[in-house]
Enzyme design. Structure first.
Site, PDB file in Angstrom:
ATOM      1  N   LYS A 101      27.624 -18.823  11.184  1.00 27.09           N
ATOM      2  CA  LYS A 101      27.774 -18.337   9.811  1.00 27.09           C
ATOM      3  C   LYS A 101      27.568 -16.831   9.777  1.00 27.09           C
ATOM      4  O   LYS A 101      26.569 -16.316  10.271  1.00 27.09           O
ATOM      5  CB  LYS A 101      26.772 -19.019   8.876  1.00 27.09           C
ATOM      6  CG  LYS A 101      26.891 -18.568   7.417  1.00 27.09           C
ATOM      7  CD  LYS A 101      25.976 -19.365   6.502  1.00 27.09           C
ATOM      8  CE  LYS A 101      24.549 -18.852   6.532  1.00 27.09           C
ATOM      9  NZ  LYS A 101      24.398 -17.519   5.864  1.00 27.09           N
ATOM     10  N   ASP A 157      30.469 -16.637   4.921  1.00 29.25           N
ATOM     11  CA  ASP A 157      29.597 -16.930   3.779  1.00 29.25           C
ATOM     12  C   ASP A 157      29.475 -15.698   2.880  1.00 29.25           C
ATOM     13  O   ASP A 157      28.459 -15.016   2.869  1.00 29.25           O
ATOM     14  CB  ASP A 157      28.225 -17.363   4.312  1.00 29.25           C
ATOM     15  CG  ASP A 157      27.222 -17.665   3.211  1.00 29.25           C
ATOM     16  OD1 ASP A 157      27.660 -18.021   2.099  1.00 29.25           O
ATOM     17  OD2 ASP A 157      26.007 -17.547   3.472  1.00 29.25           O
ATOM     18  N   LYS A 186      30.445 -15.905  -0.554  1.00 30.87           N
ATOM     19  CA  LYS A 186      30.191 -16.391  -1.918  1.00 30.87           C
ATOM     20  C   LYS A 186      30.978 -15.606  -2.973  1.00 30.87           C
ATOM     21  O   LYS A 186      30.423 -15.033  -3.901  1.00 30.87           O
ATOM     22  CB  LYS A 186      28.695 -16.330  -2.241  1.00 30.87           C
ATOM     23  CG  LYS A 186      27.802 -17.126  -1.302  1.00 30.87           C
ATOM     24  CD  LYS A 186      26.343 -17.026  -1.720  1.00 30.87           C
ATOM     25  CE  LYS A 186      25.416 -17.757  -0.768  1.00 30.87           C
ATOM     26  NZ  LYS A 186      25.286 -17.057   0.540  1.00 30.87           N
ATOM     27  N   HIS A 210      32.801 -14.374  -6.112  1.00 29.71           N
ATOM     28  CA  HIS A 210      32.571 -14.671  -7.534  1.00 29.71           C
ATOM     29  C   HIS A 210      33.152 -13.508  -8.331  1.00 29.71           C
ATOM     30  O   HIS A 210      32.542 -12.451  -8.453  1.00 29.71           O
ATOM     31  CB  HIS A 210      31.067 -14.818  -7.792  1.00 29.71           C
ATOM     32  CG  HIS A 210      30.730 -15.282  -9.176  1.00 29.71           C
ATOM     33  ND1 HIS A 210      29.452 -15.612  -9.556  1.00 29.71           N
ATOM     34  CD2 HIS A 210      31.500 -15.484 -10.281  1.00 29.71           C
ATOM     35  CE1 HIS A 210      29.439 -15.986 -10.822  1.00 29.71           C
ATOM     36  NE2 HIS A 210      30.673 -15.908 -11.279  1.00 29.71           N
ATOM     37  N   GLN A 214      13.025 -20.422   2.112  1.00 30.32           N
ATOM     38  CA  GLN A 214      13.777 -21.548   1.562  1.00 30.32           C
ATOM     39  C   GLN A 214      12.784 -22.572   1.030  1.00 30.32           C
ATOM     40  O   GLN A 214      12.014 -23.157   1.789  1.00 30.32           O
ATOM     41  CB  GLN A 214      14.643 -22.197   2.656  1.00 30.32           C
ATOM     42  CG  GLN A 214      15.499 -21.190   3.409  1.00 30.32           C
ATOM     43  CD  GLN A 214      16.885 -21.053   2.830  1.00 30.32           C
ATOM     44  OE1 GLN A 214      17.223 -21.720   1.864  1.00 30.32           O
ATOM     45  NE2 GLN A 214      17.683 -20.191   3.406  1.00 30.32           N
ATOM     46  N   ARG A 270      16.696 -18.922  11.741  1.00 28.65           N
ATOM     47  CA  ARG A 270      15.636 -18.406  12.604  1.00 28.65           C
ATOM     48  C   ARG A 270      15.066 -19.385  13.619  1.00 28.65           C
ATOM     49  O   ARG A 270      14.737 -18.962  14.739  1.00 28.65           O
ATOM     50  CB  ARG A 270      14.522 -17.816  11.734  1.00 28.65           C
ATOM     51  CG  ARG A 270      14.908 -16.468  11.147  1.00 28.65           C
ATOM     52  CD  ARG A 270      13.962 -16.007  10.050  1.00 28.65           C
ATOM     53  NE  ARG A 270      14.169 -16.760   8.818  1.00 28.65           N
ATOM     54  CZ  ARG A 270      13.592 -16.461   7.660  1.00 28.65           C
ATOM     55  NH1 ARG A 270      12.760 -15.437   7.581  1.00 28.65           N
ATOM     56  NH2 ARG A 270      13.837 -17.176   6.582  1.00 28.65           N
TER      57      ARG A 270
END
EC number: 4.1.1.23
Length: 247
Positions: free
Chosen positions: A44, A71, A73, A75, A201, A222
């Site tokens: 990614k 990646d 995104k 918009h 996260q 990671r």
């Protein structure tokens, strides 16, 4: 258009693992990449690395045999997003994403932009609720439902717009498969092998838990990129997934 060999390669990589590259140095990124096998994972590339190193970096990864999830995104207004998605397809990426909150017209325009690419089109997925966000974060945006409810709303919108799947938390996976169907692809960040640091996260699962929940592709960063032996770490995760699937 995409290299003719890329689509065939896309179909031969069976691993559900997508390694999130997060390097400020292209040399460091490639040093890591050269230690792993493209049959064990996809890669990614996000906003930071794409901005630093450009499309050439994606091509370098592809030349090393890796499928790339771009990646970024997207918009924006429908026309702009459609052109951006087509540019990603021209680059030969395996997957590209947009923000579902851009609305159905934007997503439909993006999907239509990929029609000329036929079977060579990348998977087109949408981002629902970022895995770093919790209910307090949503409330600050004026959204009064839970992250799971908001993710489901946006996933249904994405499905109805004809896209291939969504990025979501593994905690929503089982429900989204029920609502959108088994063919609807679920891509999940926030995956941490057992014993790993949670990091930033908040809503996480282990790879085996994610697989059992119905996740199709799991994004891991990671725990692999900072491993002393990333190839071995990848192998261990894949073995755990095989054992989890057979148990």
């Amino acid at each position: 258009m995409k290299n003719e060999n890329l689509q065939q390669k896309h179909q031969t990589v069976s691993s559900p693992i997508v390694v999130a590259l997060d390097y400020a140095s292209q040399q460091a990124a490639l040093s890591f990449v050269d230690r792993i096998d493209p049959q064990d994972c996809r890669l990614k590339v996000g906003k930071e690395m794409f901005t630093l190193f450009g499309p050439q970096f994606v091509q370098t990864l592809q030349q090393r045999g890796f499928d790339v999830f771009l990646d970024l995104k997207f918009h924006d207004i429908p026309n702009t997003v459609a052109h951006a998605v087509a540019a990603a397809a021209d680059l030969g990426v395996w997957m590209v994403n947009v923000h579902a909150s851009g609305g159905s017209r934007m997503m439909v325009a993006a999907k239509e932009a990929l029609v000329p690419f036929g079977n060579d089109a990348p998977l087109l997925i949408a981002v629902t609720v970022l895995t770093s966000m919790d209910e307090d974060d949503l409330r600050g945006l004026g959204i009064t439902v839970s992250p799971a409810e908001q993710a489901e709303r946006l996933a249904v919108l994405t499905h109805n717009s004809g896209l291939d799947g969504v990025v979501c938390s593994a905690h929503e996976a089982q429900r989204l498969k029920q609502v959108c169907g088994q063919a609807f692809k679920l891509v999940t960040p926030g995956i941490r092998p057992a014993g790993s640091d949670v990091g930033d996260q908040r809503r996480i699962m282990t790879p085996v838990q994610a697989q059992q929940a119905g996740v199709d592709y799991m994004v891991i960063g990671r725990p692999i990129t900072q491993s002393a032996d990333p190839a071995q770490t990848l192998r261990e995760i894949r073995v755990s997934l095989l054992n989890g699937a057979s148990s």
